[in-house]
Design a protein around this motif. Structure first.
Motif, short mmCIF file in Angstrom:
data_model
loop_
_atom_site.label_atom_id
_atom_site.label_comp_id
_atom_site.label_asym_id
_atom_site.label_seq_id
_atom_site.Cartn_x
_atom_site.Cartn_y
_atom_site.Cartn_z
N HIS A 150 0.83 -1.20 0.00
CA HIS A 150 0.00 0.00 0.00
C HIS A 150 0.87 1.25 0.00
O HIS A 150 0.56 2.23 -0.69
N SER A 192 2.41 -2.80 -6.02
CA SER A 192 1.13 -2.29 -5.56
C SER A 192 0.17 -3.44 -5.31
O SER A 192 0.25 -4.48 -5.96
N CYS A 224 -8.52 -0.37 -2.86
CA CYS A 224 -8.88 -0.25 -1.46
C CYS A 224 -10.25 0.39 -1.30
O CYS A 224 -10.66 1.23 -2.09
N CYS A 270 -10.01 -0.36 4.30
CA CYS A 270 -8.54 -0.44 4.34
C CYS A 270 -7.98 0.51 5.39
O CYS A 270 -7.01 0.20 6.06
#
Length: 132
Positions: free
Chosen positions: A10, A112, A117, A121
């Protein structure tokens, strides 16, 4: 502390995909800038000069904070001077504060996340794999 692979992916997405950074020059200073700016939020609690000094100029202040807002890390009401962290911004601040070696973001195999998301998240613990 070491972040999980999911959390690192992330962070990778934030810098490479969302903010569009490249590896030339010194991207670590940009990563530190983002972390330090998020740590100052909400900006209304600090003199504007303190935030501008961290960024460099008034023009850069406007440009950088607009970029952070465009990727969903901060939000503001009447003025950028009053910006605050979003849930996503709080999650990234916690994650970035745990990284002491920025090269982990660029390590082989860290890419990635494969999913987009959702708001969920940003409410998950940073140490955990963010939920789908």
């Amino acid at each position: 502390m070491t972040l999980s692979g999911g959390a690192l992916s992330h962070v990778h997405r934030l810098f490479w995909d969302e903010l569009g950074m490249c590896a030339c020059g010194d991207p670590d200073t940009a990563r530190v800038l983002v972390r330090d700016l998020l740590a100052l939020a909400p900006f209304h609690e600090h003199p504007r000069a303190e935030v501008v000094a961290l960024i460099g100029t008034e023009g850069a202040f406007h440009l950088v904070l607009t970029m952070l807002e465009n990727v969903g890390l901060i939000d503001h009401g009447f003025t950028l001077n009053g910006s605050w962290l979003t849930d996503k911004g709080r999650w990234y601040l916690q994650a970035l504060q745990q990284i002491d070696d920025w090269s982990v973001i660029d390590a082989d195999g860290i890419g990635s996340p494969e999913h987009e998301c959702t708001d969920a998240c940003w409410t998950a613990a940073v140490s955990a794999q963010p939920p789908l």
